[in-house]
Design an enzyme around this catalytic site. Structure first.
Site, PDB file in Angstrom:
ATOM      1  N   ASN A 122    -129.975  81.061 -19.612  1.00 50.52           N
ATOM      2  CA  ASN A 122    -131.607  81.483 -20.031  1.00 50.52           C
ATOM      3  C   ASN A 122    -131.732  83.111 -21.218  1.00 50.52           C
ATOM      4  O   ASN A 122    -132.373  83.537 -20.874  1.00 50.52           O
ATOM      5  CB  ASN A 122    -132.488  82.020 -18.945  1.00 50.52           C
ATOM      6  CG  ASN A 122    -133.969  81.855 -18.710  1.00 50.52           C
ATOM      7  OD1 ASN A 122    -133.779  82.657 -18.146  1.00 50.52           O
ATOM      8  ND2 ASN A 122    -134.567  81.509 -19.904  1.00 50.52           N
TER       9      ASN A 122
ATOM     10  N   CYS B 177    -130.469  81.877 -24.495  1.00 52.87           N
ATOM     11  CA  CYS B 177    -130.141  81.528 -25.882  1.00 52.87           C
ATOM     12  C   CYS B 177    -131.123  80.257 -25.759  1.00 52.87           C
ATOM     13  O   CYS B 177    -131.980  80.738 -26.620  1.00 52.87           O
ATOM     14  CB  CYS B 177    -128.596  80.912 -25.756  1.00 52.87           C
ATOM     15  SG  CYS B 177    -127.255  82.103 -25.966  1.00 52.87           S
ATOM     16  N   ARG B 178    -130.715  79.292 -25.858  1.00 51.41           N
ATOM     17  CA  ARG B 178    -131.500  78.291 -25.960  1.00 51.41           C
ATOM     18  C   ARG B 178    -132.705  78.085 -25.353  1.00 51.41           C
ATOM     19  O   ARG B 178    -134.058  78.178 -25.617  1.00 51.41           O
ATOM     20  CB  ARG B 178    -130.483  76.679 -25.634  1.00 51.41           C
ATOM     21  CG  ARG B 178    -129.328  76.685 -26.232  1.00 51.41           C
ATOM     22  CD  ARG B 178    -128.322  75.678 -25.852  1.00 51.41           C
ATOM     23  NE  ARG B 178    -128.208  75.690 -24.389  1.00 51.41           N
ATOM     24  CZ  ARG B 178    -127.200  75.414 -23.207  1.00 51.41           C
ATOM     25  NH1 ARG B 178    -126.608  74.242 -24.508  1.00 51.41           N
ATOM     26  NH2 ARG B 178    -126.721  75.814 -22.139  1.00 51.41           N
ATOM     27  N   SER B 179    -133.069  77.945 -24.308  1.00 48.49           N
ATOM     28  CA  SER B 179    -134.180  78.161 -23.118  1.00 48.49           C
ATOM     29  C   SER B 179    -135.245  79.119 -23.917  1.00 48.49           C
ATOM     30  O   SER B 179    -136.439  78.442 -24.057  1.00 48.49           O
ATOM     31  CB  SER B 179    -134.483  77.724 -21.689  1.00 48.49           C
ATOM     32  OG  SER B 179    -133.496  78.883 -21.177  1.00 48.49           O
TER      33      SER B 179
ATOM     34  N   CYS C 260    -132.164  76.087 -19.444  1.00 52.03           N
ATOM     35  CA  CYS C 260    -130.758  75.880 -20.136  1.00 52.03           C
ATOM     36  C   CYS C 260    -129.561  76.749 -19.492  1.00 52.03           C
ATOM     37  O   CYS C 260    -130.247  76.320 -17.665  1.00 52.03           O
ATOM     38  CB  CYS C 260    -130.823  76.471 -21.456  1.00 52.03           C
ATOM     39  SG  CYS C 260    -130.719  78.432 -21.823  1.00 52.03           S
TER      40      CYS C 260
ATOM     41  N   ASP D 284    -124.606  74.687 -26.825  1.00 57.10           N
ATOM     42  CA  ASP D 284    -124.609  75.865 -26.763  1.00 57.10           C
ATOM     43  C   ASP D 284    -124.249  76.733 -27.407  1.00 57.10           C
ATOM     44  O   ASP D 284    -122.519  77.218 -28.101  1.00 57.10           O
ATOM     45  CB  ASP D 284    -123.596  75.788 -24.725  1.00 57.10           C
ATOM     46  CG  ASP D 284    -123.137  76.964 -25.087  1.00 57.10           C
ATOM     47  OD1 ASP D 284    -123.966  78.196 -25.109  1.00 57.10           O
ATOM     48  OD2 ASP D 284    -123.400  77.444 -23.390  1.00 57.10           O
TER      49      ASP D 284
HETATM   50  P1  4NP Z   1    -127.290  79.736 -22.875  1.00 54.80           P
HETATM   51  O1  4NP Z   1    -126.407  80.149 -23.454  1.00 54.80           O
HETATM   52  O2  4NP Z   1    -127.629  78.648 -21.926  1.00 54.80           O
HETATM   53  O3  4NP Z   1    -128.247  78.575 -23.881  1.00 54.80           O
HETATM   54  O4  4NP Z   1    -128.502  80.606 -22.217  1.00 54.80           O
HETATM   55  C1  4NP Z   1    -125.648  80.929 -22.696  1.00 54.80           C
HETATM   56  C2  4NP Z   1    -125.750  82.240 -22.915  1.00 54.80           C
HETATM   57  C3  4NP Z   1    -124.241  82.770 -21.176  1.00 54.80           C
HETATM   58  C4  4NP Z   1    -123.417  82.005 -21.164  1.00 54.80           C
HETATM   59  C5  4NP Z   1    -123.116  80.668 -21.051  1.00 54.80           C
HETATM   60  C6  4NP Z   1    -123.936  80.384 -22.100  1.00 54.80           C
HETATM   61  N1  4NP Z   1    -122.854  82.469 -20.255  1.00 54.80           N
HETATM   62  O5  4NP Z   1    -122.072  82.318 -19.797  1.00 54.80           O
HETATM   63  O6  4NP Z   1    -122.383  84.046 -19.563  1.00 54.80           O
END
Ligand code: 4NP
Length: 153
Positions: free
Chosen positions: A11, A13-15, A8, A122
């Protein structure tokens, strides 16, 4: 050994959820599952508290994962690279060196809804509902992936 990488943006939240969920469905020493982010903002951090919490609700502990950045060498190490959304897809494809690399990259929801190119949204800026929703989508996708990798297990 089949090697699967979940990708993602952050790294956190989702992955990490995708990694934990797939590991929980595969009871084989012949499969390696990891996750990474295309961005470096959260490298070294644990998953987001809300991801840790929703996973715990379902009996999965992802709290010891550490965020890392996706690197080109991941194309050599992994057989399947599952991305969470179309933006992750573009980011990973832009690093591919050849058609073989590109062929490894798939949108994870295409396992449930083939060719629809849907995103796992997201959840970072949303509330807890977003995380529950993400969990459910990833759980369905990982059911399909686990059966593909390990049809008898
Ligand atoms: P992820 O979510 O891609 O599912 O881990 C996010 C976590 C942090 C950010 C964006 C998406 N960020 O911009 O900090």
């Amino acid at each position: 050994m089949t090697k699967v990488l979940m990708v993602c943006l952050g790294n956190i939240c989702r992955s990490p959820l995708a990694e934990g969920i797939l590991k929980s469905k595969i009871f084989s020493f012949k499969t390696f599952v990891d996750s990474a982010g295309t961005g470096a903002y959260h490298v070294g951090e644990k998953p987001d508290k809300r991801s840790i919490s929703i996973a715990k609700t379902y009996g999965i502990d992802i709290s010891s994962q550490k965020a890392r950045k996706f690197i080109v060498a991941d194309f050599d190490l992994f057989d399947f690279i599952y991305v969470m959304d179309n933006s992750n897809y573009s980011n990973v494809i832009s690093l591919a060196r050849n058609e073989n690399d590109k062929a490894k990259v798939k949108l994870i929801l295409n396992e449930v809804f083939p060719n629809e190119d849907l995103d796992i949204p997201d959840p970072y800026y949303g509330g807890d509902f977003g995380f529950k929703n993400v969990y459910k989508m990833l759980d369905e996708a990982c059911d399909v992936i686990a059966k593909k990798i390990n049809p008898n297990g």
